[in-house]
Structure formats: C-alpha cells, structure tokens
Design an enzyme around this catalytic site. Sequence first.
Site, PDB file in Angstrom:
ATOM      1  N   MET A   1       0.838  -1.200   0.000  1.00  0.00           N
ATOM      2  CA  MET A   1       0.000   0.000   0.000  1.00  0.00           C
ATOM      3  C   MET A   1       0.878   1.258   0.000  1.00  0.00           C
ATOM      4  O   MET A   1       0.383   2.360   0.256  1.00  0.00           O
ATOM      5  CB  MET A   1      -0.932  -0.002   1.213  1.00  0.00           C
ATOM      6  CG  MET A   1      -1.896  -1.186   1.173  1.00  0.00           C
ATOM      7  SD  MET A   1      -3.385  -0.932   2.150  1.00  0.00           S
ATOM      8  CE  MET A   1      -2.696  -0.699   3.766  1.00  0.00           C
ATOM      9  N   GLY A   2       2.172   1.084  -0.283  1.00  0.00           N
ATOM     10  CA  GLY A   2       3.043   2.252  -0.419  1.00  0.00           C
ATOM     11  C   GLY A   2       3.550   2.793   0.902  1.00  0.00           C
ATOM     12  O   GLY A   2       3.427   2.162   1.948  1.00  0.00           O
TER      13      GLY A   2
ATOM     14  N   HIS B   1       9.060   1.222   3.391  1.00  0.00           N
ATOM     15  CA  HIS B   1      10.156   1.216   4.365  1.00  0.00           C
ATOM     16  C   HIS B   1      10.992  -0.039   4.127  1.00  0.00           C
ATOM     17  O   HIS B   1      10.707  -0.826   3.201  1.00  0.00           O
ATOM     18  CB  HIS B   1       9.598   1.289   5.786  1.00  0.00           C
ATOM     19  CG  HIS B   1       8.515   0.273   6.057  1.00  0.00           C
ATOM     20  ND1 HIS B   1       8.742  -1.086   6.060  1.00  0.00           N
ATOM     21  CD2 HIS B   1       7.186   0.425   6.314  1.00  0.00           C
ATOM     22  CE1 HIS B   1       7.630  -1.725   6.334  1.00  0.00           C
ATOM     23  NE2 HIS B   1       6.663  -0.838   6.477  1.00  0.00           N
TER      24      HIS B   1
ATOM     25  N   HIS C   1       9.208  -3.444   3.509  1.00  0.00           N
ATOM     26  CA  HIS C   1       8.755  -3.661   2.132  1.00  0.00           C
ATOM     27  C   HIS C   1       9.946  -4.026   1.231  1.00  0.00           C
ATOM     28  O   HIS C   1       9.843  -4.905   0.387  1.00  0.00           O
ATOM     29  CB  HIS C   1       8.123  -2.381   1.565  1.00  0.00           C
ATOM     30  CG  HIS C   1       6.869  -1.931   2.241  1.00  0.00           C
ATOM     31  ND1 HIS C   1       6.814  -0.770   2.974  1.00  0.00           N
ATOM     32  CD2 HIS C   1       5.626  -2.470   2.286  1.00  0.00           C
ATOM     33  CE1 HIS C   1       5.565  -0.603   3.425  1.00  0.00           C
ATOM     34  NE2 HIS C   1       4.834  -1.620   3.040  1.00  0.00           N
TER      35      HIS C   1
ATOM     36  N   GLY D   1       4.858 -10.218   3.884  1.00  0.00           N
ATOM     37  CA  GLY D   1       5.571 -10.133   5.155  1.00  0.00           C
ATOM     38  C   GLY D   1       4.855 -10.866   6.280  1.00  0.00           C
ATOM     39  O   GLY D   1       3.625 -10.876   6.349  1.00  0.00           O
TER      40      GLY D   1
ATOM     41  N   MET E   1       8.630  -2.224  11.747  1.00  0.00           N
ATOM     42  CA  MET E   1       8.427  -1.153  10.763  1.00  0.00           C
ATOM     43  C   MET E   1       7.008  -1.232  10.220  1.00  0.00           C
ATOM     44  O   MET E   1       6.491  -2.315   9.968  1.00  0.00           O
ATOM     45  CB  MET E   1       9.423  -1.282   9.629  1.00  0.00           C
ATOM     46  CG  MET E   1      10.820  -0.952  10.064  1.00  0.00           C
ATOM     47  SD  MET E   1      11.913  -0.823   8.645  1.00  0.00           S
ATOM     48  CE  MET E   1      13.439  -0.471   9.507  1.00  0.00           C
TER      49      MET E   1
ATOM     50  N   ARG F   1       2.188   2.885   9.182  1.00  0.00           N
ATOM     51  CA  ARG F   1       1.352   3.574  10.174  1.00  0.00           C
ATOM     52  C   ARG F   1       2.172   4.187  11.313  1.00  0.00           C
ATOM     53  O   ARG F   1       1.642   5.003  12.065  1.00  0.00           O
ATOM     54  CB  ARG F   1       0.290   2.620  10.724  1.00  0.00           C
ATOM     55  CG  ARG F   1      -0.785   2.282   9.700  1.00  0.00           C
ATOM     56  CD  ARG F   1      -1.936   1.506  10.297  1.00  0.00           C
ATOM     57  NE  ARG F   1      -3.101   1.485   9.416  1.00  0.00           N
ATOM     58  CZ  ARG F   1      -3.405   0.495   8.572  1.00  0.00           C
ATOM     59  NH1 ARG F   1      -2.638  -0.568   8.492  1.00  0.00           N
ATOM     60  NH2 ARG F   1      -4.477   0.573   7.815  1.00  0.00           N
TER      61      ARG F   1
HETATM   62  P1  AMP Z   1       1.434  -2.857   3.482  1.00  0.00           P
HETATM   63  O1  AMP Z   1       2.023  -1.820   2.600  1.00  0.00           O
HETATM   64  O2  AMP Z   1       1.368  -2.481   4.924  1.00  0.00           O
HETATM   65  O3  AMP Z   1       0.129  -3.417   2.948  1.00  0.00           O
HETATM   66  O4  AMP Z   1       2.451  -4.075   3.447  1.00  0.00           O
HETATM   67  C1  AMP Z   1       2.821  -4.664   2.228  1.00  0.00           C
HETATM   68  C2  AMP Z   1       3.610  -5.916   2.524  1.00  0.00           C
HETATM   69  O5  AMP Z   1       4.758  -5.577   3.294  1.00  0.00           O
HETATM   70  C3  AMP Z   1       2.822  -6.947   3.334  1.00  0.00           C
HETATM   71  O6  AMP Z   1       3.116  -8.247   2.841  1.00  0.00           O
HETATM   72  C4  AMP Z   1       3.366  -6.739   4.731  1.00  0.00           C
HETATM   73  O7  AMP Z   1       3.270  -7.890   5.539  1.00  0.00           O
HETATM   74  C5  AMP Z   1       4.807  -6.402   4.441  1.00  0.00           C
HETATM   75  N1  AMP Z   1       5.405  -5.673   5.548  1.00  0.00           N
HETATM   76  C6  AMP Z   1       4.937  -4.552   6.155  1.00  0.00           C
HETATM   77  N2  AMP Z   1       5.718  -4.196   7.179  1.00  0.00           N
HETATM   78  C7  AMP Z   1       6.715  -5.119   7.243  1.00  0.00           C
HETATM   79  C8  AMP Z   1       7.848  -5.318   8.106  1.00  0.00           C
HETATM   80  N3  AMP Z   1       8.113  -4.500   9.119  1.00  0.00           N
HETATM   81  N4  AMP Z   1       8.655  -6.377   7.863  1.00  0.00           N
HETATM   82  C9  AMP Z   1       8.382  -7.220   6.837  1.00  0.00           C
HETATM   83  N5  AMP Z   1       7.343  -7.096   5.998  1.00  0.00           N
HETATM   84  C10 AMP Z   1       6.517  -6.063   6.197  1.00  0.00           C
END
Ligand code: AMP
Length: 299
Positions: free
Chosen positions: A45-46, A49, A52, A162, A199, A202
């Site tokens: 979702m952008g 960090h 990602h 993740g 990380m 949010r």
């Molecule tokens: P999001 O942008 O929050 O939807 O996350 C996109 C992907 O990044 C998902 O598969 C999350 O599980 C993964 N992700 C987010 N934060 C972390 C983190 N701290 N360590 C590893 N993977 C992450």
Amino acid sequence: MDLDLVSPATSNDAAVSVIRAKAQLCSALERPRREGLRIGLVPTMGYLHAGHLSLVAEARRRSDACVASIFVNPMQFGANEDLSKYPRDLASDRAALEEAGVEALYLPSAESMYPSGFRTEVTVNGITDGLCGRARPGHFRGVTTVVTKLFNAVKPDVAVFGEKDFQQLAVIRRMTADLDLGVEIVGMPIVREADGVAMSSRNAYLSATERRAARWLSRGLAAARAAYADGVRQADAVLARVREVLASEPLARVDYAELVDADTIQPLDVIDRPTLLALAVFIGRTRLIDNTVLAATSQ
Ligand code: AMP
C-alpha cells in the site's frame, strides 16, 4: 531486465516503469513471459520502508522481472478506518523501488480496480474468523479480493508477503492453494527498527511520545518468549504476562492479544505446536500490530 514498456515516466534504462493501466501492464509483461522468465510480485500500500524492501529483495532473488504494486485498497478499510489519511509518498516510493532494482511499479486506480457494477468478493473461511478478521470485519475479504485481482493482472510466478501481517499471509496461502492460483507464496520475517518496533507505514502517525510507547508491543512479545523459555505452556498464563507488560504503558490499549495455532489461526489453550502470539494495540489513535511465533519448529 528491461520491460518492453516505455511510459512517459520512463526516461532512462534504469528507471522503474510506472504503469497505471492493466492493459499496459499485460503488454509490458508479455515479452518476459513469452521468454519463460519468472515474474515476481510484491503487493503493497506504499509509503515504503525497509520491511517492504526486504520483500522486494527476496522477490528479485526468486524472479527475473519484479513488479511492485502500490494500491491503498478501499475494500480492506472499514468505515471508521484511516483510508483517506493513509500516508502516501509516490516520489519517494518510486525512488526506493528504482534503487531496489524493481522493473515495474503497478499503480492501479480505485476506479479501475472497482469499476461501477463491481459485485464480486473472494472469501476465505475459518482462518479469517479471529484476530484482525474479528477486529476488522470485512478486512480480509478486501485483501483476498484485491490480491486475486493483482495476481490476475500480473500473473506472477512468485509473490512475496511479510510475516508482519501473519494472518494475512496464512489467508493468502490458503486462498492460493484452494483456488489453484499457481503462484508460489513466500513469507519474509518482520523487519524492525533498532529499538524493536516493527516497521510500519502507520508508524508515521505516531507523535514522539507515542513512538516511544510503541516499543511496548515488542516488549510484550519478548515477555511471552521469556515465559515460554521458562517452561510456561498455558496460553492464559503467557497472555497474562503480555497484558501485564502492556498495562505498564498508559498510551497503549490492547485491541487483542491472542495465542493461536500458527497454521490454522485457531485459538489454543496449551502451547504444544508452532503458536502465533498476535498483538493489535492502539497507541493513542493508531492501531499497530505485531507478532512472534512460539515453539517454531526451528526453535
Ligand atoms: P502494506 O504496505 O502495509 O500493505 O504491506 C505490504 C507488505 O509488506 C505486506 O506483505 C506486509 O506484511 C509487508 N510488511 C509490512 N511491514 C513489514 C515489516 N516490518 N517487515 C516485513 N514485511 C513487512
């Protein structure tokens, strides 16, 4: 490798192709697919960090052409959630993905993803009942529906997610197997800040005081690991320890703290198999999640 596509955003060979239309994505991936190259996908979702980017690095290791998607999916946000204020920074994300060596950045619009007349949802049962499924009704239907659509658009050989969103990963594995989607699903460990905070995009919502308070989530997890190492096996006893630790931070309000079977995501009373300790905690108005696996087979 370079994709066939030349978008207006693409000015040099190393630049990531920014692709907004599904038809454009399909034509960009046509040549690598025809040549039998492996295509990797990292859905996000952008507001990227290092967590990602660890997924991107793994996707690149496992594929020849790597697509990252950024889509803040309205369908997975509840009515009272943070859809409109979800953090965004396309320029920085794009630079990070370019640096990471991603070939294409897929940026679909909400209108193209859910045009008027859209009526279909993908539902995974059971695994979605507890934890974030209970706390955020409809959330996982939004996730599984959009991931299905992303898989259909990119047709990846491998997709990387993740363990930060452990239940989401379990749900996507189940869906991919049940619907014969033919995508290899890879999970990657949680990437943390130096002080242990997982990380998360949010984390940008947190004030300095809240950011300090956020450390209590990983401290709660550490307390559970310590109890487990001391031989405590009753779920209630471990959870009492976690709640006690979190209660010492006035800014923290536990949404849920649960121990569940790491495969089925069903609650258990005794830790006698790989067990997920999952936390969702409000720090002020920001809801953070974190988790650890106790009794992992490798422990
Ligand atoms: P999001 O942008 O929050 O939807 O996350 C996109 C992907 O990044 C998902 O598969 C999350 O599980 C993964 N992700 C987010 N934060 C972390 C983190 N701290 N360590 C590893 N993977 C992450």
